[in-house]
Write a protein that holds these residues in place. Structure first.
Motif, PDB file in Angstrom:
ATOM      1  N   THR A   1       7.720   2.309 -12.779  1.00  0.00           N
ATOM      2  CA  THR A   1       8.665   1.677 -11.846  1.00  0.00           C
ATOM      3  C   THR A   1       7.993   1.374 -10.518  1.00  0.00           C
ATOM      4  N   VAL A   2       7.216   2.334 -10.009  1.00  0.00           N
ATOM      5  CA  VAL A   2       6.526   2.144  -8.734  1.00  0.00           C
ATOM      6  C   VAL A   2       5.529   0.992  -8.812  1.00  0.00           C
ATOM      7  N   LEU A   3       4.752   0.963  -9.893  1.00  0.00           N
ATOM      8  CA  LEU A   3       3.748  -0.103 -10.045  1.00  0.00           C
ATOM      9  C   LEU A   3       4.402  -1.470 -10.217  1.00  0.00           C
ATOM     10  N   PHE A   4       5.563  -1.511 -10.910  1.00  0.00           N
ATOM     11  CA  PHE A   4       6.280  -2.783 -11.078  1.00  0.00           C
ATOM     12  C   PHE A   4       6.706  -3.340  -9.723  1.00  0.00           C
ATOM     13  N   TRP A   5       7.299  -2.478  -8.899  1.00  0.00           N
ATOM     14  CA  TRP A   5       7.759  -2.942  -7.592  1.00  0.00           C
ATOM     15  C   TRP A   5       6.578  -3.319  -6.680  1.00  0.00           C
ATOM     16  N   ALA A   6       5.470  -2.610  -6.819  1.00  0.00           N
ATOM     17  CA  ALA A   6       4.287  -2.972  -6.032  1.00  0.00           C
ATOM     18  C   ALA A   6       3.788  -4.358  -6.423  1.00  0.00           C
ATOM     19  N   LEU A   7       3.739  -4.622  -7.762  1.00  0.00           N
ATOM     20  CA  LEU A   7       3.327  -5.934  -8.238  1.00  0.00           C
ATOM     21  C   LEU A   7       4.293  -7.010  -7.763  1.00  0.00           C
ATOM     22  N   ALA A   8       5.603  -6.714  -7.830  1.00  0.00           N
ATOM     23  CA  ALA A   8       6.613  -7.685  -7.388  1.00  0.00           C
ATOM     24  C   ALA A   8       6.440  -8.021  -5.903  1.00  0.00           C
ATOM     25  N   LEU A   9       6.149  -6.992  -5.094  1.00  0.00           N
ATOM     26  CA  LEU A   9       5.965  -7.230  -3.660  1.00  0.00           C
ATOM     27  C   LEU A   9       4.774  -8.150  -3.390  1.00  0.00           C
ATOM     28  N   TYR A  10       3.667  -7.901  -4.091  1.00  0.00           N
ATOM     29  CA  TYR A  10       2.482  -8.724  -3.874  1.00  0.00           C
ATOM     30  C   TYR A  10       2.695 -10.162  -4.359  1.00  0.00           C
ATOM     31  N   VAL A  11       3.432 -10.340  -5.465  1.00  0.00           N
ATOM     32  CA  VAL A  11       3.722 -11.686  -5.965  1.00  0.00           C
ATOM     33  C   VAL A  11       4.601 -12.432  -4.970  1.00  0.00           C
ATOM     34  N   LEU A  12       5.667 -11.752  -4.494  1.00  0.00           N
ATOM     35  CA  LEU A  12       6.558 -12.385  -3.517  1.00  0.00           C
ATOM     36  C   LEU A  12       5.816 -12.708  -2.222  1.00  0.00           C
ATOM     37  N   SER A  13       4.933 -11.812  -1.811  1.00  0.00           N
ATOM     38  CA  SER A  13       4.136 -12.068  -0.610  1.00  0.00           C
ATOM     39  C   SER A  13       3.297 -13.323  -0.770  1.00  0.00           C
ATOM     40  N   SER A  14       2.692 -13.510  -1.942  1.00  0.00           N
ATOM     41  CA  SER A  14       1.873 -14.691  -2.194  1.00  0.00           C
ATOM     42  C   SER A  14       2.716 -15.959  -2.203  1.00  0.00           C
ATOM     43  N   VAL A  15       3.912 -15.885  -2.803  1.00  0.00           N
ATOM     44  CA  VAL A  15       4.793 -17.060  -2.864  1.00  0.00           C
ATOM     45  C   VAL A  15       5.185 -17.506  -1.465  1.00  0.00           C
ATOM     46  N   PHE A  16       5.615 -16.562  -0.630  1.00  0.00           N
ATOM     47  CA  PHE A  16       6.031 -16.917   0.727  1.00  0.00           C
ATOM     48  C   PHE A  16       4.830 -17.354   1.566  1.00  0.00           C
ATOM     49  N   SER A  17       3.663 -16.808   1.285  1.00  0.00           N
ATOM     50  CA  SER A  17       2.455 -17.245   1.988  1.00  0.00           C
ATOM     51  C   SER A  17       2.122 -18.692   1.625  1.00  0.00           C
ATOM     52  N   TRP A  18       2.294 -19.049   0.357  1.00  0.00           N
ATOM     53  CA  TRP A  18       2.055 -20.434  -0.063  1.00  0.00           C
ATOM     54  C   TRP A  18       3.059 -21.373   0.595  1.00  0.00           C
TER      55      TRP A  18
ATOM     56  N   PRO B   1       0.808  -1.230   0.000  1.00  0.00           N
ATOM     57  CA  PRO B   1       0.000   0.000   0.000  1.00  0.00           C
ATOM     58  C   PRO B   1       0.835   1.271   0.000  1.00  0.00           C
ATOM     59  N   ARG B   2       2.008   1.221   0.643  1.00  0.00           N
ATOM     60  CA  ARG B   2       2.867   2.431   0.659  1.00  0.00           C
ATOM     61  C   ARG B   2       3.334   2.760  -0.750  1.00  0.00           C
ATOM     62  N   LEU B   3       3.716   1.724  -1.523  1.00  0.00           N
ATOM     63  CA  LEU B   3       4.129   1.980  -2.905  1.00  0.00           C
ATOM     64  C   LEU B   3       2.951   2.444  -3.757  1.00  0.00           C
ATOM     65  N   LEU B   4       1.796   1.867  -3.573  1.00  0.00           N
ATOM     66  CA  LEU B   4       0.617   2.301  -4.323  1.00  0.00           C
ATOM     67  C   LEU B   4       0.262   3.741  -3.974  1.00  0.00           C
ATOM     68  N   GLY B   5       0.470   4.116  -2.714  1.00  0.00           N
ATOM     69  CA  GLY B   5       0.256   5.510  -2.323  1.00  0.00           C
ATOM     70  C   GLY B   5       1.198   6.444  -3.054  1.00  0.00           C
ATOM     71  N   GLU B   6       2.437   6.003  -3.230  1.00  0.00           N
ATOM     72  CA  GLU B   6       3.397   6.818  -3.989  1.00  0.00           C
ATOM     73  C   GLU B   6       2.940   6.948  -5.437  1.00  0.00           C
ATOM     74  N   GLY B   7       2.380   5.895  -5.988  1.00  0.00           N
ATOM     75  CA  GLY B   7       1.851   5.967  -7.345  1.00  0.00           C
ATOM     76  C   GLY B   7       0.711   6.965  -7.450  1.00  0.00           C
ATOM     77  N   THR B   8      -0.165   6.942  -6.448  1.00  0.00           N
ATOM     78  CA  THR B   8      -1.273   7.906  -6.418  1.00  0.00           C
ATOM     79  C   THR B   8      -0.735   9.330  -6.318  1.00  0.00           C
ATOM     80  N   ASN B   9       0.297   9.556  -5.515  1.00  0.00           N
ATOM     81  CA  ASN B   9       0.907  10.883  -5.395  1.00  0.00           C
ATOM     82  C   ASN B   9       1.462  11.350  -6.744  1.00  0.00           C
ATOM     83  N   LEU B  10       2.113  10.417  -7.489  1.00  0.00           N
ATOM     84  CA  LEU B  10       2.663  10.785  -8.799  1.00  0.00           C
ATOM     85  C   LEU B  10       1.551  11.202  -9.764  1.00  0.00           C
TER      86      LEU B  10
END
Length: 653
Positions: free
Chosen positions: A131-148, A69-78
């Motif tokens: 760049t911000v959206l890419f890293w946000a997507l990467a974070l959510y994907v990694l979060s799902s992998v470690f959750s699995w 959410p912090r990265l998505l907030g930065e995207g909204t600010n941009l």
């Protein structure tokens, strides 16, 4: 017998009980929830290293999820800064643009721009936004992998824990005395071993991962909220004590209902099992309506307990959702004012609103997990009650064993009672020599079967001693004692397997020739050849595809194969026809050679050739002798014999 080995047992309930009895058992008393929960968690101790790994994976997964959410907030600010910058003169600085707005009297927009970082006239920086959206997507994907990965490891932990629990229950059942099973319904006990254990597995599987993830998410979100806005974070934290109070109040009321739910489940299973076993009798006596009425009553009790438990515990989630919505509104209003005054950026408020959802959702999930956790702990209480049951006394160490195997059995002043105030057998003494056939007769309740149970140490005697080949049976291990005895009961027991396997149960290492010899000696071979698969015919677990007489012949063959030094026959030929009974009696004569045989019989015609007949009444031997001697004495045996044979003759006349 020493005081340490003396066991006082409750009165034995009637065997079977019928499809209408045995349901008035006392309700389960709930144990302390906290103590039971700690004990259940203690079962996970062998998995502590794997649990550490689960915790580490959860930390990584939650960290990535919280940063999203912090990265998505930065995207909204941009995006927001880019849109506003398009309306400002290109080439001037942000400070000049703000000064110009204040000079023109537009202080509201000036305050809004003062809390932002932008370049007038630049528009949206799509390169930075990508760049911000890419890293946000990467974070959510990694979060799902470690959750699995966390869920995969946790599944192994739970299944291994339940595996050990089942093994512990199995070992416990093998250590429980016969009195434990005599005083409880089979269906209720099976419900603890199956339904309750499965419920524990499901509860652990669903709650452990959710609890760890929810707690870590709450901690991570609180940190991020304080970094964004301490004021809004304090507003959000108002929900914590309110959530704890509501959850505690609801859980306290629902826990008793969960205990009642699983107690009624066990009782209902017991009634169903009992009715199913006696299904033929229910039909014969036309008691279907009474059975249905009792089932409906018990089913209603289960429904009321289950509905109450689920309804009350289900109030937690709506309550948490309501509190979360109130916090959401408060954050939206205060956050909007913060953006308008330039104290916060729009993207930060958006991120905070996401964090408020992430904050209240885990709290609501923790509340809903209380539902499953209480149900699991209620089942754990019932399982722990089984595991805490009093076990049979330990075998002596070092144990004694007879040096010779003859089968000489001696009772010396034996006394026993199922309850201390109601003795059943008092100062009984007798001697059974090797090769003798000792018949035990008497009215129902005289203590005939109890005498056999004492020989096998299914129950411990209160006084006196029993000697087998000169050794006190209390000084022998139960395994050694019972390996020297063979028993054929009136109530036959067969398991789901082939006829060959059922016979070999008496001696697993027996050869095919030994099995066939035992089958021929007991006339099992005669009817087996009429079956399509012969000795490979698979029997039902209740022996439903053979007749009652054939079932008894199979159990007799099993005892023949074991070749014990002491043979116990408890109405072993009650279900065979007269001709087969004569044949089996002849076969038994060969088996009884140089072995001691105890025969409990109601049909006196089957024991005429017995070497010694004991007539029991009220736990005492009132007469003993041969068939001819006892008839000549004209006592209790003569009365029993006359009741069986003289009355039918008189009726015919």
């Amino acid at each position: 017998m020493s005081e340490t080995n003396k066991i006082v047992v409750p009165p034995r309930p009637p065997r079977g009980g019928g499809p209408f009895g045995g349901m008035n058992l006392p309700a389960e008393k709930s144990m302390d929830f906290t103590v039971s929960a700690k004990r259940l968690m203690g079962k996970l101790h062998p998995e502590r290293l794997w649990l550490t790994l689960v915790f580490g994976l959860a930390v990584i997964s939650v960290t990535f999820s919280v940063l999203g959410p912090r990265l998505l907030g930065e995207g909204t600010n941009l995006i927001f800064a880019g849109v506003l910058s398009q309306g400002l003169p290109s080439g001037e600085s942000q400070a000049d643009a703000i000064a110009g707005l204040r000079a023109s009297g537009d202080n509201a927009q000036a305050d809004l721009l003062s809390g932002m970082t932008l370049t007038p006239g630049l528009g949206i920086d799509f390169a930075m936004l990508s760049t911000v959206l890419f890293w946000a997507l990467a974070l959510y994907v990694l979060s799902s992998v470690f959750s699995w990965m966390q869920a995969y490891v946790l599944n192994g932990i739970v299944q291994r824990t339940v595996f050990r629990l089942r093994a512990e229950i199995e070992a416990k059942i093998n250590q429980l005395p016969l009195k434990y099973f005599d005083s409880r319904q089979r269906g209720e006990l099976l419900s603890r071993v199956t339904n309750d254990v499965d419920n524990i597995s499901q509860s652990l599987q669903q709650t452990l991962s959710q609890i760890v993830t929810s707690l870590l998410t709450v901690i991570g979100v609180i940190v991020m909220m304080f970094l964004l806005s301490p004021l809004l974070a304090l507003i959000a934290l108002v929900t914590v004590p309110l959530t704890l109070v509501i959850t505690a109040l609801i859980a306290k009321r629902s826990q008793k209902l969960f205990v009642a739910q699983w107690t009624h489940t066990g009782e209902l299973n017991g009634q169903i099992e009992e009715t199913f076993t006696g299904h033929a009798l229910v039909k014969v006596f036309g008691r279907q309506r009474e059975v249905e009425a009792r089932f409906a009553q018990k089913n209603d009790e289960l429904y009321e307990a289950s509905f109450g438990a689920q309804f009350i515990s289900g109030l937690i989630m709506p309550a948490m959702t309501f509190i979360g919505n109130l916090v959401y509104v408060a954050i939206a209003v205060v956050g909007g004012l913060q953006v308008a005054t330039g104290a916060m950026q729009l993207g930060d408020v958006q991120a905070f609103i996401q964090y408020s959802r992430q904050f209240t959702q885990p709290l609501a999930q923790l509340g809903s997990m209380a539902n499953l956790l209480q149900s699991g702990v209620a089942s754990a209480e019932r399982v722990f009650d089984l595991l805490d049951a009093e076990e049979q006394s330990e075998d002596v160490d070092p144990a004694e064993t007879p040096t010779q195997t003859h089968g000489r059995l001696v009772f010396e002043g034996v006394s026993f009672g199922y309850s201390a105030d109601k003795p059943l057998i008092d100062n009984l003494s007798l001697v059974a020599e090797p090769g003798q056939t000792v018949a035990i007769v008497g009215p129902t309740g005289a203590g005939k079967t109890t005498l056999v149970n004492l020989m096998m140490r299914f129950y411990e005697i209160d006084a006196g001693r029993i000697l087998l080949d000169g050794v006190d049976v209390s000084r022998m291990t139960r395994l050694d004692l019972r390996s020297r005895m063979g028993m054929v009961l009136q109530d036959t027991w067969l398991f789901g397997g082939t006829i060959r396997e059922n016979i070999a149960y008496g001696r697993p290492d027996a050869s095919e020739a030994d099995i066939l010899a035992a089958a021929k000696a007991t006339y099992v071979d005669r009817f087996v050849h009429s079956l399509p698969e012969g000795y490979d015919t698979v029997l039902d677990d209740d022996g439903g595809n053979v007749s009652a007489g054939e079932m008894q012949l199979l159990t007799i063959a099993r005892a023949f194969l074991a070749k014990p030094s002491v043979l116990i026959l408890d109405e072993a030929t009650s279900s065979v026809d007269t001709r087969t009974e004569v044949l089996v009696q002849k076969a038994m004569s060969a088996l009884r050679a140089e072995r001691t045989s105890f025969v409990i019989a109601h049909r006196l015609s089957t024991i005429r050739d017995a070497d010694l007949i004991l007539v029991m009444d009220s736990g005492r031997i009132v007469e003993q002798g041969s068939h001819e001697q006892l008839l000549a004495e004209g006592g209790a045996y003569h009365a029993l014999y006359a009741a069986q044979f003289a009355a039918p003759v008189a009726d015919e006349v």
